[in-house]
Design a protein around this motif. Structure first.
Motif, mmCIF file in Angstrom:
data_model
loop_
_atom_site.group_PDB
_atom_site.id
_atom_site.type_symbol
_atom_site.label_atom_id
_atom_site.label_comp_id
_atom_site.label_asym_id
_atom_site.label_seq_id
_atom_site.Cartn_x
_atom_site.Cartn_y
_atom_site.Cartn_z
ATOM 1 N N THR A 102 -0.456 7.606 -11.046
ATOM 2 C CA THR A 102 -1.812 8.532 -11.012
ATOM 3 C C THR A 102 -2.757 7.788 -10.199
ATOM 4 O O THR A 102 -3.716 8.431 -9.690
ATOM 5 C CB THR A 102 -2.573 8.551 -12.332
ATOM 6 O OG1 THR A 102 -2.763 7.414 -13.223
ATOM 7 C CG2 THR A 102 -1.614 9.557 -13.130
ATOM 8 N N ASP A 103 -2.596 6.430 -9.746
ATOM 9 C CA ASP A 103 -3.552 5.779 -8.700
ATOM 10 C C ASP A 103 -3.179 6.036 -7.358
ATOM 11 O O ASP A 103 -3.685 5.866 -6.334
ATOM 12 C CB ASP A 103 -3.461 4.441 -8.866
ATOM 13 C CG ASP A 103 -4.195 3.927 -10.087
ATOM 14 O OD1 ASP A 103 -5.141 4.555 -10.918
ATOM 15 O OD2 ASP A 103 -3.869 2.852 -10.551
ATOM 16 N N CYS A 104 -2.113 7.076 -7.161
ATOM 17 C CA CYS A 104 -1.678 7.486 -5.820
ATOM 18 C C CYS A 104 -2.567 8.734 -5.725
ATOM 19 O O CYS A 104 -2.509 9.677 -6.069
ATOM 20 C CB CYS A 104 -0.230 7.857 -5.785
ATOM 21 S SG CYS A 104 0.952 6.631 -6.019
ATOM 22 N N CYS A 131 9.232 -1.226 -7.077
ATOM 23 C CA CYS A 131 8.234 -0.570 -6.521
ATOM 24 C C CYS A 131 8.481 1.020 -5.921
ATOM 25 O O CYS A 131 9.666 0.924 -5.457
ATOM 26 C CB CYS A 131 7.203 -1.109 -5.456
ATOM 27 S SG CYS A 131 6.557 -2.886 -6.023
ATOM 28 N N GLN A 132 7.911 1.863 -6.357
ATOM 29 C CA GLN A 132 8.280 3.208 -6.171
ATOM 30 C C GLN A 132 7.421 3.760 -4.995
ATOM 31 O O GLN A 132 6.074 3.533 -5.106
ATOM 32 C CB GLN A 132 8.133 3.965 -7.150
ATOM 33 C CG GLN A 132 9.017 3.686 -8.456
ATOM 34 C CD GLN A 132 10.368 3.589 -8.030
ATOM 35 O OE1 GLN A 132 11.056 4.625 -7.441
ATOM 36 N NE2 GLN A 132 11.154 2.573 -8.318
ATOM 37 N N SER A 133 7.653 4.450 -4.301
ATOM 38 C CA SER A 133 6.655 5.146 -3.204
ATOM 39 C C SER A 133 5.900 6.193 -3.880
ATOM 40 O O SER A 133 6.227 6.972 -4.807
ATOM 41 C CB SER A 133 7.327 5.768 -2.020
ATOM 42 O OG SER A 133 8.375 4.912 -1.313
ATOM 43 N N CYS A 134 4.456 6.367 -3.514
ATOM 44 C CA CYS A 134 3.763 7.635 -3.828
ATOM 45 C C CYS A 134 4.339 8.790 -3.491
ATOM 46 O O CYS A 134 5.106 8.914 -2.607
ATOM 47 C CB CYS A 134 2.515 7.392 -3.414
ATOM 48 S SG CYS A 134 1.400 5.997 -4.060
ATOM 49 N N PRO A 135 4.157 9.971 -4.179
ATOM 50 C CA PRO A 135 4.714 11.256 -3.979
ATOM 51 C C PRO A 135 3.798 11.665 -2.332
ATOM 52 O O PRO A 135 3.164 11.018 -2.009
ATOM 53 C CB PRO A 135 4.103 12.193 -4.910
ATOM 54 C CG PRO A 135 3.626 11.217 -6.214
ATOM 55 C CD PRO A 135 3.481 9.820 -5.580
ATOM 56 N N ASP A 136 4.565 12.418 -1.837
ATOM 57 C CA ASP A 136 4.181 12.984 -0.631
ATOM 58 C C ASP A 136 2.823 13.289 -0.628
ATOM 59 O O ASP A 136 2.042 13.877 -1.646
ATOM 60 C CB ASP A 136 4.967 14.025 -0.185
ATOM 61 C CG ASP A 136 6.516 13.779 0.214
ATOM 62 O OD1 ASP A 136 6.627 12.815 0.183
ATOM 63 O OD2 ASP A 136 7.151 14.767 0.217
ATOM 64 N N ILE A 193 0.934 -1.091 0.000
ATOM 65 C CA ILE A 193 0.034 -0.025 0.102
ATOM 66 C C ILE A 193 0.917 1.373 -0.056
ATOM 67 O O ILE A 193 1.921 1.335 0.600
ATOM 68 C CB ILE A 193 -1.189 -0.053 1.168
ATOM 69 C CG1 ILE A 193 -2.143 -1.172 1.188
ATOM 70 C CG2 ILE A 193 -1.650 1.528 1.430
ATOM 71 C CD1 ILE A 193 -2.983 -1.428 2.221
ATOM 72 N N ASN A 194 0.509 2.333 -0.601
ATOM 73 C CA ASN A 194 1.384 3.377 -0.975
ATOM 74 C C ASN A 194 2.582 3.338 -1.865
ATOM 75 O O ASN A 194 3.477 4.181 -1.846
ATOM 76 C CB ASN A 194 1.619 4.195 0.347
ATOM 77 C CG ASN A 194 0.222 4.570 1.302
ATOM 78 O OD1 ASN A 194 -0.684 4.638 0.773
ATOM 79 N ND2 ASN A 194 0.524 4.386 2.660
ATOM 80 N N ILE A 230 -1.804 8.376 -1.296
ATOM 81 C CA ILE A 230 -1.888 7.248 -0.900
ATOM 82 C C ILE A 230 -2.590 6.475 -2.034
ATOM 83 O O ILE A 230 -3.087 6.752 -2.765
ATOM 84 C CB ILE A 230 -2.663 6.943 0.353
ATOM 85 C CG1 ILE A 230 -3.978 7.707 -0.030
ATOM 86 C CG2 ILE A 230 -2.023 7.642 1.579
ATOM 87 C CD1 ILE A 230 -5.018 7.465 1.358
ATOM 88 N N THR A 231 -2.439 4.956 -1.908
ATOM 89 C CA THR A 231 -3.277 3.944 -2.750
ATOM 90 C C THR A 231 -4.322 3.321 -2.044
ATOM 91 O O THR A 231 -4.309 3.466 -0.838
ATOM 92 C CB THR A 231 -2.319 3.069 -3.220
ATOM 93 O OG1 THR A 231 -1.722 2.080 -2.232
ATOM 94 C CG2 THR A 231 -1.093 3.500 -4.048
ATOM 95 N N THR A 232 -5.286 2.797 -2.604
ATOM 96 C CA THR A 232 -6.397 2.260 -1.741
ATOM 97 C C THR A 232 -6.098 0.649 -1.690
ATOM 98 O O THR A 232 -6.818 0.011 -0.971
ATOM 99 C CB THR A 232 -7.737 2.378 -2.630
ATOM 100 O OG1 THR A 232 -7.551 2.057 -3.978
ATOM 101 C CG2 THR A 232 -7.967 3.871 -2.427
ATOM 102 N N GLY A 233 -5.114 0.109 -2.063
ATOM 103 C CA GLY A 233 -4.906 -1.170 -2.010
ATOM 104 C C GLY A 233 -3.399 -1.383 -2.401
ATOM 105 O O GLY A 233 -2.556 -0.688 -2.958
ATOM 106 N N GLU A 234 -2.916 -2.687 -2.504
ATOM 107 C CA GLU A 234 -1.603 -3.343 -2.913
ATOM 108 C C GLU A 234 -1.783 -3.324 -4.495
ATOM 109 O O GLU A 234 -2.751 -3.247 -5.177
ATOM 110 C CB GLU A 234 -1.338 -4.458 -2.485
ATOM 111 C CG GLU A 234 -1.283 -4.607 -0.703
ATOM 112 C CD GLU A 234 -0.930 -5.807 -0.395
ATOM 113 O OE1 GLU A 234 -0.963 -7.072 -0.967
ATOM 114 O OE2 GLU A 234 -0.634 -5.793 0.902
#
Length: 70
Positions: free
Chosen positions: A62-64, A44-49, A32-33, A52-56
């Motif tokens: 753009t899903d962040c 895998c990359q972390s979402c920008p500051d 997640i995220n 968040i994501t809604t799942g794995e």
């Protein structure tokens, strides 16, 4: 004389988008995220500051989504 060695190989990405290769050699979903587009990165990359994501197994940045923090 001179010896020339030509080495060529093709690397095929073994995991689909949203997954990365684990240390044990199996594909595991991004947490997640995190996200992963196989074209852009092998890991895998972390979402920008503040996103968040809604799942794995998220496949594109753009899903962040902008998250709510309490």
């Amino acid at each position: 004389g001179q010896t020339t060695i030509k080495v060529s190989f093709v690397f095929t990405e073994p995991c689909q988008s949203g997954y990365q290769m684990s240390e044990t050699g199996v594909c595991e979903s991004c947490s997640i995220n995190e996200y992963r587009d196989s074209i852009e990165s092998f890991m895998c990359q972390s979402c920008p500051d503040n996103r968040i994501t809604t799942g794995e197994a998220t496949t594109v940045v753009t899903d962040c989504l902008i998250g709510m923090f309490v």
